[in-house]
Design a protein around this motif. Structure first.
Motif, PDB file in Angstrom:
ATOM      1  N   THR A  24       1.029  -1.126  -0.081  1.00 22.72           N
ATOM      2  CA  THR A  24       0.271  -0.088  -0.051  1.00 22.72           C
ATOM      3  C   THR A  24       0.819   1.387   0.079  1.00 22.72           C
ATOM      4  N   GLY A  25       2.362   1.154  -0.039  1.00 26.33           N
ATOM      5  CA  GLY A  25       3.148   2.315   0.200  1.00 26.33           C
ATOM      6  C   GLY A  25       3.206   2.548   1.684  1.00 26.33           C
ATOM      7  N   SER A  26       2.375   1.735   2.659  1.00 24.11           N
ATOM      8  CA  SER A  26       2.606   1.985   3.965  1.00 24.11           C
ATOM      9  C   SER A  26       3.400   1.007   4.583  1.00 24.11           C
ATOM     10  N   GLY A  27       3.447   0.747   6.036  1.00 25.05           N
ATOM     11  CA  GLY A  27       4.187  -0.237   6.609  1.00 25.05           C
ATOM     12  C   GLY A  27       3.676  -1.747   6.517  1.00 25.05           C
ATOM     13  N   SER A  28       2.451  -1.755   6.411  1.00 30.69           N
ATOM     14  CA  SER A  28       1.957  -2.982   6.510  1.00 30.69           C
ATOM     15  C   SER A  28       2.136  -4.115   5.543  1.00 30.69           C
ATOM     16  N   GLY A  29       2.472  -3.479   4.094  1.00 28.58           N
ATOM     17  CA  GLY A  29       2.650  -4.557   3.020  1.00 28.58           C
ATOM     18  C   GLY A  29       1.367  -5.254   2.306  1.00 28.58           C
ATOM     19  N   LEU A  30       0.249  -4.976   2.957  1.00 28.47           N
ATOM     20  CA  LEU A  30      -0.809  -5.671   2.445  1.00 28.47           C
ATOM     21  C   LEU A  30      -1.790  -4.586   2.427  1.00 28.47           C
ATOM     22  N   PRO A  31      -2.739  -4.593   1.341  1.00 30.29           N
ATOM     23  CA  PRO A  31      -3.687  -3.481   1.112  1.00 30.29           C
ATOM     24  C   PRO A  31      -4.784  -4.004   2.225  1.00 30.29           C
ATOM     25  N   PHE A  32      -5.661  -2.805   2.337  1.00 29.45           N
ATOM     26  CA  PHE A  32      -7.041  -3.472   3.340  1.00 29.45           C
ATOM     27  C   PHE A  32      -7.819  -4.497   2.831  1.00 29.45           C
ATOM     28  N   LEU A  33      -7.885  -4.464   1.626  1.00 32.24           N
ATOM     29  CA  LEU A  33      -8.968  -5.587   1.251  1.00 32.24           C
ATOM     30  C   LEU A  33      -8.409  -6.806   1.262  1.00 32.24           C
ATOM     31  N   VAL A  34      -7.082  -7.041   1.010  1.00 34.64           N
ATOM     32  CA  VAL A  34      -6.365  -8.426   1.312  1.00 34.64           C
ATOM     33  C   VAL A  34      -6.124  -8.503   2.747  1.00 34.64           C
ATOM     34  N   GLN A  35      -6.304  -7.515   3.462  1.00 33.32           N
ATOM     35  CA  GLN A  35      -5.963  -7.866   4.941  1.00 33.32           C
ATOM     36  C   GLN A  35      -7.472  -8.522   5.302  1.00 33.32           C
ATOM     37  N   ARG A  36      -8.502  -7.834   4.812  1.00 30.54           N
ATOM     38  CA  ARG A  36      -9.917  -8.340   5.258  1.00 30.54           C
ATOM     39  C   ARG A  36     -10.022  -9.804   4.967  1.00 30.54           C
ATOM     40  N   THR A  37      -9.643 -10.029   3.405  1.00 31.31           N
ATOM     41  CA  THR A  37      -9.844 -11.164   2.855  1.00 31.31           C
ATOM     42  C   THR A  37      -9.153 -12.421   3.950  1.00 31.31           C
ATOM     43  N   VAL A  38      -7.992 -12.098   3.983  1.00 30.62           N
ATOM     44  CA  VAL A  38      -7.069 -13.038   4.971  1.00 30.62           C
ATOM     45  C   VAL A  38      -8.039 -13.312   6.261  1.00 30.62           C
ATOM     46  N   ALA A  39      -8.286 -12.326   6.965  1.00 31.66           N
ATOM     47  CA  ALA A  39      -8.910 -12.393   8.280  1.00 31.66           C
ATOM     48  C   ALA A  39     -10.007 -13.302   8.126  1.00 31.66           C
ATOM     49  N   ARG A  40     -10.762 -13.257   6.908  1.00 28.78           N
ATOM     50  CA  ARG A  40     -12.173 -13.725   6.982  1.00 28.78           C
ATOM     51  C   ARG A  40     -11.841 -15.121   6.624  1.00 28.78           C
ATOM     52  N   GLN A  41     -10.574 -15.592   6.433  1.00 28.39           N
ATOM     53  CA  GLN A  41     -10.507 -16.934   6.061  1.00 28.39           C
ATOM     54  C   GLN A  41      -9.563 -17.674   7.087  1.00 28.39           C
TER      55      GLN A  41
END
Length: 495
Positions: free
Chosen positions: A176-193
């Motif tokens: 995302t250009g931020s520190g996380s390395g993962l976009p929010f949409l991917v974060q949410r997708t991972v979390a729900r799996q």
């Protein structure tokens, strides 16, 4: 004719102003603010939106009511003028709507005649904005999952190669250009799996579970509702600061999700089966070199937090504010990593802006520095927070040293000040011991028999100076411990 809003009109107004349980704002995290939530649709005392809103309404047969919440859809609604039955206020800082007081204006008695058309216009604007947001969200999701974010192809590639899917996901160019390395949409997708497997820890903060994501173990911290500000803060820091470091707990995803008809706040990180340093020390006596390995790696993590790194891949300086053995994890390679940034503060020299967040929680009393206990800390000075971390780090070193085997002798695990305060000490208990009596934990004499442990003992003393500015810096602690590990027979502790 009445000048009061009927119940149906009130609901329409709340919908238009974003004070109902409707859609979630799709915005980057640094555009969102936390707001006080007090209206019929609030499930929790806070909400998150693009701005905060206060609405004062005179309803049929009732005294004027104040509704607080989050605005999400159309900022133009904030520009409407107050009337004798509605007044409202929008603001753009976290919790800026908490103590706002509004009054109702005296206006022309014929003004209620235009209420119907005004409400209808508000509803049309709101519905149009909502429809546009849904279309954009659908397009963004399709783009994100199949092209820009590349999540599907990453997962597929990892599956085909039999590699770590999390490793591929986190090491890819998908940032995302931020520190996380993962976009929010991917974060949410991972979390729900993620499937929860077993609870591995409980505390006042909530629970920690071992979870499984496509066969890989992850840690899931589920925050209690009273500690939601810690979830907001940790999510904020991980998503805006580059914190990829061997000795900082690896962040994967954050999500606010509804499970079992209640909202849960999840933080998903790397899983470390040894658990916390606190747990590890209870089970495991240490050889001197292992003790040093744990100490060096923890110091590397703290030094990385404290340092400001300049440039596009940089980071602000961060002070932890709740450093303790329970918030240090032991990895499979027996190195430590620092966890729990829910109380952290950030500072950048360029802007000289001190970001202390909005968390009312305080640190752990047993690990509080004297200047915190006697309330003399300069809360407007970032260095002050770093000095409190160093005090606490000295206590963690003491816990490690006490469990180290020297000449076949080792002591049982005990927390700092175990022989001076009760099991769950009060603020006053700690203040008496640390400030009034100026006590520090007793350093065992046997440490002097080992060159490494005698070096650790001297370092503890230099972390516990009553004058905060005289204490060692995290960088000096790191360098001195590294020297000890390279030349254990001739330790050189820098004063």
């Amino acid at each position: 004719m009445t000048s009061e809003i009927p119940r149906k009109g009130l609901l329409m107004l709340l919908v238009a102003l974003g004070l109902t349980k409707g859609g979630v704002v799709k915005a980057s995290r640094d555009q969102l603010v936390n707001c006080t939530c007090e209206n019929p649709h609030c499930k929790k005392p806070t909400c998150q939106g693009a701005w905060c809103t206060v609405v004062l309404v005179r309803e049929q047969g009732r005294h004027p009511q104040v509704y607080r919440g989050c605005g999400n859809m159309n900022p133009e609604l904030c520009l409407g003028r107050p009337t004798e039955f509605v007044n409202h206020h929008c603001c753009y800082r976290s919790f800026c709507n908490h103590n706002v007081s509004l009054v109702l204006d005296d206006v022309d008695p014929h003004l209620p005649l235009i209420l119907g058309p005004v409400l209808a216009l508000l509803i049309l604007v709101a519905l149009g904005a909502l429809g546009l947001w849904r279309v954009r969200r659908r397009q963004e999701k399709q783009r994100g999952l199949h092209s820009d974010l590349g999540e599907s192809s990453l997962i597929l590639k990892a599956s085909e190669q039999g590699d770590s899917m999390l490793g591929d996901l986190l090491d890819s160019d998908c940032t995302t250009g931020s520190g996380s390395g993962l976009p929010f949409l991917v974060q949410r997708t991972v979390a729900r799996q993620v499937a929860l497997v077993e609870c591995v820890g409980k505390g006042r903060y909530g629970e920690v579970w071992r979870g499984s994501w496509h066969g890989e173990s992850v840690a899931v911290k589920i925050f209690s509702s009273r500690d939601e500000q810690s979830w907001f803060r940790e999510t904020e820091i991980y998503n805006t600061v580059l914190l990829r470091h061997d000795n900082i707990l690896g962040f994967i995803a954050s999500d606010m999700t509804s499970r079992n008809s209640s909202t849960q706040l999840w933080l998903i990180t790397h899983f470390h089966e040894h658990g916390s340093l606190y747990d590890f020390l209870q089970r495991q006596p240490l050889e001197p070199q292992l003790a040093l390995r744990l100490a060096v790696s923890a110091a590397c993590g703290l030094a990385h937090l404290h340092v400001e790194i300049f440039g596009t891949q940089g980071k602000p300086a961060i002070a932890h504010r709740d450093l303790k053995s329970r918030n240090v994890l032991v990895k499979s390679d027996l190195q430590c990593c620092i966890a729990d940034l829910g109380l952290a503060v950030m500072h950048s020299q360029g802007s000289d802006y001190l970001d202390i967040g909005n968390n009312p929680r305080v640190g752990t009393k047993r690990y509080m520095a004297p200047e915190v206990l006697d309330e003399q800390i300069r809360t407007d000075c970032f260095e002050s927070y770093k000095w409190t971390d160093v005090w606490a780090f000295g206590l963690v070193l003491w816990e490690i040293a006490r469990r180290t085997i020297i000449n076949g002798i080792v002591e049982d695990y005990r927390p700092p000040f175990y022989d001076m305060v009760p099991n769950d000490p009060s603020f006053e208990d700690m203040k008496k011991v640390v400030c009034t009596d100026q006590q520090t934990p007793t350093i065992p004499n046997r440490l002097a028999a080992d060159p490494v442990l005698s070096g650790l003992a001297q370092m503890m003393r230099e972390c516990w100076y009553p004058n905060p500015s005289a204490r060692l810096t995290a960088l000096r602690i790191k360098k001195t411990l590294q020297k000890l590990s390279h030349h254990p027979e001739k330790p050189k502790v820098t004063h």
